[in-house]
Design a protein around this motif. Structure first.
Motif, PDB file in Angstrom:
ATOM      1  N   PHE A 269       0.833  -1.208   0.000  1.00 16.47           N
ATOM      2  CA  PHE A 269       0.000   0.000   0.000  1.00 16.47           C
ATOM      3  C   PHE A 269       0.858   1.245   0.000  1.00 16.47           C
ATOM      4  N   PHE A 270       1.907   1.225   0.837  1.00 12.64           N
ATOM      5  CA  PHE A 270       2.699   2.430   1.008  1.00 12.64           C
ATOM      6  C   PHE A 270       4.124   2.267   0.490  1.00 12.64           C
ATOM      7  N   ILE A 271       4.410   1.148  -0.137  1.00 17.64           N
ATOM      8  CA  ILE A 271       5.774   0.902  -0.611  1.00 17.64           C
ATOM      9  C   ILE A 271       5.845   1.224  -2.097  1.00 17.64           C
ATOM     10  N   PRO A 272       6.664   2.201  -2.463  1.00 17.40           N
ATOM     11  CA  PRO A 272       6.783   2.517  -3.888  1.00 17.40           C
ATOM     12  C   PRO A 272       7.586   1.435  -4.607  1.00 17.40           C
ATOM     13  N   SER A 273       7.488   1.449  -5.910  1.00 16.10           N
ATOM     14  CA  SER A 273       8.227   0.440  -6.678  1.00 16.10           C
ATOM     15  C   SER A 273       9.709   0.725  -6.612  1.00 16.10           C
ATOM     16  N   GLY A 274      10.493  -0.340  -6.599  1.00 16.14           N
ATOM     17  CA  GLY A 274      11.936  -0.198  -6.741  1.00 16.14           C
ATOM     18  C   GLY A 274      12.653   0.330  -5.518  1.00 16.14           C
ATOM     19  N   LEU A 275      12.054   0.204  -4.346  1.00 15.15           N
ATOM     20  CA  LEU A 275      12.693   0.738  -3.138  1.00 15.15           C
ATOM     21  C   LEU A 275      13.881  -0.143  -2.739  1.00 15.15           C
ATOM     22  N   VAL A 276      15.002   0.522  -2.468  1.00 19.50           N
ATOM     23  CA  VAL A 276      16.218  -0.194  -2.084  1.00 19.50           C
ATOM     24  C   VAL A 276      16.591   0.252  -0.684  1.00 19.50           C
ATOM     25  N   VAL A 277      16.820  -0.687   0.217  1.00 16.93           N
ATOM     26  CA  VAL A 277      17.172  -0.363   1.596  1.00 16.93           C
ATOM     27  C   VAL A 277      18.507  -1.012   1.916  1.00 16.93           C
ATOM     28  N   SER A 278      19.476  -0.183   2.316  1.00 17.61           N
ATOM     29  CA  SER A 278      20.822  -0.684   2.639  1.00 17.61           C
ATOM     30  C   SER A 278      21.369  -1.537   1.512  1.00 17.61           C
ATOM     31  N   GLY A 279      21.185  -1.056   0.295  1.00 19.73           N
ATOM     32  CA  GLY A 279      21.757  -1.757  -0.854  1.00 19.73           C
ATOM     33  C   GLY A 279      20.959  -2.941  -1.331  1.00 19.73           C
ATOM     34  N   GLN A 280      19.912  -3.315  -0.615  1.00 18.21           N
ATOM     35  CA  GLN A 280      19.109  -4.470  -1.028  1.00 18.21           C
ATOM     36  C   GLN A 280      17.728  -4.020  -1.478  1.00 18.21           C
ATOM     37  N   PRO A 281      17.274  -4.478  -2.654  1.00 19.16           N
ATOM     38  CA  PRO A 281      15.900  -4.159  -3.036  1.00 19.16           C
ATOM     39  C   PRO A 281      14.930  -4.817  -2.055  1.00 19.16           C
ATOM     40  N   LEU A 282      13.900  -4.071  -1.669  1.00 21.08           N
ATOM     41  CA  LEU A 282      12.915  -4.622  -0.748  1.00 21.08           C
ATOM     42  C   LEU A 282      12.073  -5.676  -1.459  1.00 21.08           C
ATOM     43  N   PRO A 283      11.799  -6.785  -0.776  1.00 24.40           N
ATOM     44  CA  PRO A 283      11.009  -7.849  -1.417  1.00 24.40           C
ATOM     45  C   PRO A 283       9.516  -7.527  -1.442  1.00 24.40           C
ATOM     46  N   TYR A 284       9.163  -6.406  -2.007  1.00 28.45           N
ATOM     47  CA  TYR A 284       7.762  -6.020  -2.137  1.00 28.45           C
ATOM     48  C   TYR A 284       7.468  -5.794  -3.605  1.00 28.45           C
ATOM     49  N   THR A 285       6.227  -6.020  -4.051  1.00 23.59           N
ATOM     50  CA  THR A 285       5.909  -5.785  -5.461  1.00 23.59           C
ATOM     51  C   THR A 285       5.860  -4.301  -5.774  1.00 23.59           C
ATOM     52  N   GLY A 286       5.686  -3.471  -4.751  1.00 25.76           N
ATOM     53  CA  GLY A 286       5.683  -2.038  -4.998  1.00 25.76           C
ATOM     54  C   GLY A 286       4.374  -1.552  -5.611  1.00 25.76           C
TER      55      GLY A 286
END
Lengths: 603, 196, 100
Positions: A269-286
């Motif tokens: 819901f609140f996770i944009p596409s392509g979000l990277v955290v500490s060098g790792q892409p977040l495992p969310y569809t975005g």
């Protein structure tokens, strides 16, 4: 027998209220002793529930304040070991290794200080305690419209509070993404955030049950002769506040559910596409929107600030009228201003979002509504000031606090203006200026009004007055040190010091010139803490040793003082339901035998 | 101690307490579901692509559920009308039907969700499914709540018909208002998620 | 309960049946129209209009809103205004945005 059944074994109860109707004719036949649990723990009596809310809220206020006093050590002396070794040990080495506060723990303290003060402290005290106890009395009602719902609302509040407190002990500690819980940070934060969300669901439920009760009670249970325009302003304030709670909280509930889904069910819901955290892409569809969270949060949180201020204005109104011995200036203006304020509060929320990239058209809309909403606040404050003109002021302890509220709220309100306009907000957004602004309104503002209310209504609840000497010490200490804590924040904010920095800005070049204020503010905060001790002592000591006073010690006109004992009768409040003959502030009426004419006294 | 206007209406407002109370509660529910609909709008408008409901959803099952829920609204209002006409056994019949239809709705939803999970469509799959599951899930919880309240009013709560029929009728009316609202939400949910 | 009142309720029952039939018809219509796969703007408009009619029937007749008290109307109108703010303002900030 529950409190609100209409069955009776004796003559059919008069449905509704007539002049001086004996409402509980059947009471004598139903004298059954309730168990301790039904009388004091799971009570449906609005007075008991009001006291439960009051004590719980005061404890949470103390706890939330303590969190801040701990934070202020870190702000004054970043990286220095905490001086109270036993407290540092209690807090534990995961949070304060060798007594030095970790940034992660600072963030927990910050997020929970805000959450606790707003949702577990001020609102439950202002609405749950004062509202519950006083409103039925002031309108001449035997209780709230839905006593069982009232009881449930307290226990949901209690559950929510426990959930919030327990979260400190979860792995990773309590919520640490600000009381505003912005996504995406809050979505990827530690477990404490999930507890925060669950706690909020409980608190919102409590609030919903309460607001339905308040509105129904005020509309349906006014005594005969108590028209809307004869209501004490305190009741109007609670009425508008309840509408704000009723209609503004649900979007936050929806947002809370969505954030829970993001955290627990992996939604975006609140996770944009392509979000990277500490060098790792977040495992969310975005595909989600962090701004969606902000919209839904602020849709509630803006009206929430009027929930914080309106009951306080109501309390100040009562105390000013009573201690000036003249009617409030502009009663009608006050009422219309309060109603208009409540309405407009739903149309300004994006002034918290000026920095999110909105275009000039929509930004102008929100700037305009924000400027418009300052008008009713000014009308209310002006009416209070004008009420002092030509008055015979009694400087009682409650009046000291009520008088102090006026300029303090003035400062708080005025400092809001540059924040409500987008261009200056570019510089001031997310700085200490904002913290100074909102604390002025809530701490030297609302909190002082709440203290005023406690000193004012304590004799009604207990039959005894609080000590004036301790009260005055409490007042002066609080007033001076509140200003000491919050005034320098404007200086730091104007210099550009950001909020939520665990070292108070020490690492920033632009902050170096104003860093010395941190120590000043921290010392003020600790002295402010000391200044509360006379209040705490006074509160408990006076219960047993306070001067016993007559039922209308302040010689007030409103029904809670004039029509019932101190404390009011346990079941039904009034020996006879009052009949109302006049408005709420008939003080110093020319030709009257006394300088006050109670609402329920026939001419 | 006696709270006035629990059973009879206050003259100047024309309302008894619970009726005002339930409408206030429903107003808050409008804002709750409204927030989710608003989120749907923002998410869909901001999305580069968004599937059509008819590509993703089982429309016959959704339509059946729509008919079932609207039917249960009729039986609900009939149960109240029966009490107004002092026909208690008719009340039991209609209220019982209301509960059965509600359960049937949830059973259908169970099958729907199962099939969707079977096809690997979870809340985390896309924002379309995230909002679908959240909206229908919250709505389903409201149906469950209604089933519980209505079952109480059909069963143990029905004793009040003997002692205070007016108050009991009011309770059924109030429960009915809640139930119709749940139906109303579905009337907007169904086209939004299934047809557009 | 006087017989006039019972008669009133009996008439309401007829109304409920008629409304039910109308709701069924509108349900069929809305599903049928969706099979036309109109463009999004048209589809949304039609679907919302039909839903609004259905909703009004449920609210007006099953919930007795058509003969309700002023106080209830006032509460609902207030709610409707805030609902409109909630529906339109957030997406407006998205549409009038300097970053996309």
């Amino acid at each position: 027998m529950s409190d609100n059944t209409s069955h009776s074994s004796s003559p059919k109860q008069v449905e509704g209220v007539g002049v001086g109707t004996h409402v509980h004719v059947a009471h004598e036949e139903h004298v059954h002793e309730r168990s301790f649990i039904r009388k004091y723990i799971f009570s449906t009596d609005h007075k008991v529930i009001g006291i439960q809310y009051g004590i719980t809220a005061l404890l949470f206020l103390l706890f939330g304040f303590t969190l801040m006093m701990i934070m202020r050590w870190q702000l004054a002396y970043p990286g220095e070991p905490f001086p109270l070794k036993w407290l540092a040990a209690l807090i534990g080495s995961e949070n304060m290794p060798d007594g030095i506060m970790l940034p992660e723990f600072y963030n927990q303290l910050g997020a929970m200080h805000g959450t606790i003060m707003v949702f577990l402290g001020v609102v439950p005290l202002a609405v749950g305690a004062f509202g519950n106890y006083i409103v039925p009395l002031q309108i001449g009602a035997p209780d709230m419209a839905f006593p069982k719902l009232n009881m449930m609302s307290y226990w949901f509040y209690f559950l929510g509070g426990v959930t919030m407190l327990v979260s400190f002990f979860l792995p990773g500690g309590a919520a640490n993404s600000g009381w505003t819980s912005y996504a995406p940070l809050a979505v990827i934060a530690t477990t404490g955030q999930t507890a925060w969300l669950i706690g909020m669901v409980f608190l919102i439920t409590s609030s919903l049950l309460g607001s339905v009760n308040f509105i129904t009670t005020i509309i349906q249970l006014r005594a005969h002769g108590m028209t809307f325009m004869r209501l004490p302003f305190f009741v109007w304030a609670q009425f508008v506040t309840s509408f704000l709670l009723l209609l503004a909280f649900p979007p936050l509930e929806a947002a809370g559910i969505m954030q829970l889904m993001d955290r627990v069910a992996g939604t975006s819901f609140f996770i944009p596409s392509g979000l990277v955290v500490s060098g790792q892409p977040l495992p969310y569809t975005g595909g989600g929107s962090p701004l969606l969270w902000q919209h839904l949060f602020w849709f509630l949180a803006h009206p929430e600030v009027y929930v914080l201020i309106l009951p306080a204005m109501g309390i100040v109104a009562e105390i000013i009228a009573n201690n000036t011995r003249k009617p409030l200036w502009g009663y009608k203006s006050l009422v219309y201003a309060a109603v208009f304020l409540g309405f407009m509060s739903f149309a300004v929320w994006a002034h918290h979002m000026f920095m999110t990239g909105m275009g000039t058209v929509i930004s102008s809309f929100f700037q305009t509504t924000t400027m418009i909403i300052s008008i009713p606040s000014i009308i209310i404050l002006t009416a209070f000031f004008l009420s002092l003109w030509g008055a015979s002021i009694r400087f009682t302890t409650p009046m000291l606090f009520a008088l102090a509220f006026l300029p303090m709220f003035g400062i708080g309100g005025l400092t809001g203006l540059p924040l409500g306009l987008a261009p200056p907000d570019i510089h001031l957004h997310d700085t200490y200026y904002v913290i100074g602004h909102f604390h002025y309104v809530v701490a030297p503002g609302t909190l002082m009004a709440l203290f005023a209310g406690i000193y004012y209504w304590y004799p009604k609840v207990t039959g005894r007055k609080m000590s004036d000497l301790l009260g005055k010490i409490h007042f002066w200490g609080s007033f001076v040190f509140l200003n000491g804590v919050f005034m320098p924040m404007f200086i730091q904010g104007l210099a550009g010091v950001s909020r939520r920095l665990y070292d108070g800005g020490a690492q920033y070049a632009h902050a170096q010139g104003v860093l010395q204020w941190n120590e000043f503010m921290s010392v003020s905060a600790w002295l402010l803490g000391l200044a509360q001790i006379p209040f705490i002592i006074n509160f408990f000591w006076s219960m047993k040793k306070g001067k016993k006073v007559e039922e209308n010690v302040w010689q007030a006109t409103t029904l809670e003082w004039a029509a019932t004992t101190s404390p009011p009768l346990a079941h039904g409040n009034f020996a006879r339901i009052p009949e109302v003959y006049r408005g709420p502030y008939e003080y110093s009426v020319p030709g009257a035998p006394t300088d006050y004419l109670p609402q329920n006294e026939r001419a | 101690m006696n709270i006035p206007y629990t059973a009879t209406a206050r003259p100047d407002t024309g309302l008894y307490n619970a009726k005002l109370g339930i409408w206030l509660f429903l107003a808050s529910e409008v804002m709750l579901f409204g927030a989710l609909f608003s989120s749907y709008v923002l998410l869909r408008v901001g999305a580069p692509s968004w599937p059509h409901g008819y590509e993703m959803m089982n429309i016959p099952l959704g339509t059946a559920n729509t008919i079932i829920l609207i039917g249960s609204s009729v039986t609900m209002v009939m149960s109240w009308a029966s009490l107004m006409m002092k026909q208690f056994s008719k009340y039991k019949l209609y209220m019982g039907l209301t509960i059965l239809l509600a359960v049937l709705f949830l059973v259908n939803k169970y099958f729907e969700y199962s099939a969707e999970f079977h096809h690997g469509r979870f809340p985390s799959t896309s924002t379309y499914f995230a909002i679908y599951y959240t909206l229908t899930g919250l709505h389903g919880l409201h149906i469950l709540g209604g089933i519980i309240v209505n079952s109480y009013l059909w069963g143990p709560g029905a004793k009040m018909w003997k002692t205070d029929p007016q108050r009991f009728t009011n309770r059924v009316e109030v429960a009915g208002l809640y139930w119709h609202f749940v139906d109303l939400v579905w009337i907007f949910l169904f086209p939004t998620l299934y047809l557009l | 309960m006087d017989s006039a009142h019972v008669e009133e309720v009996k008439k309401s029952v007829r109304t409920y049946i008629i409304v039910f039939v109308a709701l069924m018809a509108l349900t069929v219509i809305t599903v049928a129209i969706s099979t036309l796969h109109l463009n999004v703007a048209a589809a949304v408009t039609v679907a919302l209009i039909v839903a609004a009619i259905k909703g009004s029937l449920v609210a007006g007749f099953f919930m007795h809103l058509i003969s309700e008290r002023k106080l209830i109307y006032a509460t609902l109108i207030l709610t409707a205004v805030f609902f409109i703010f909630l529906m339109f303002l957030p997406v407006s900030t998205y549409l009038d945005s300097v970053v996309k």
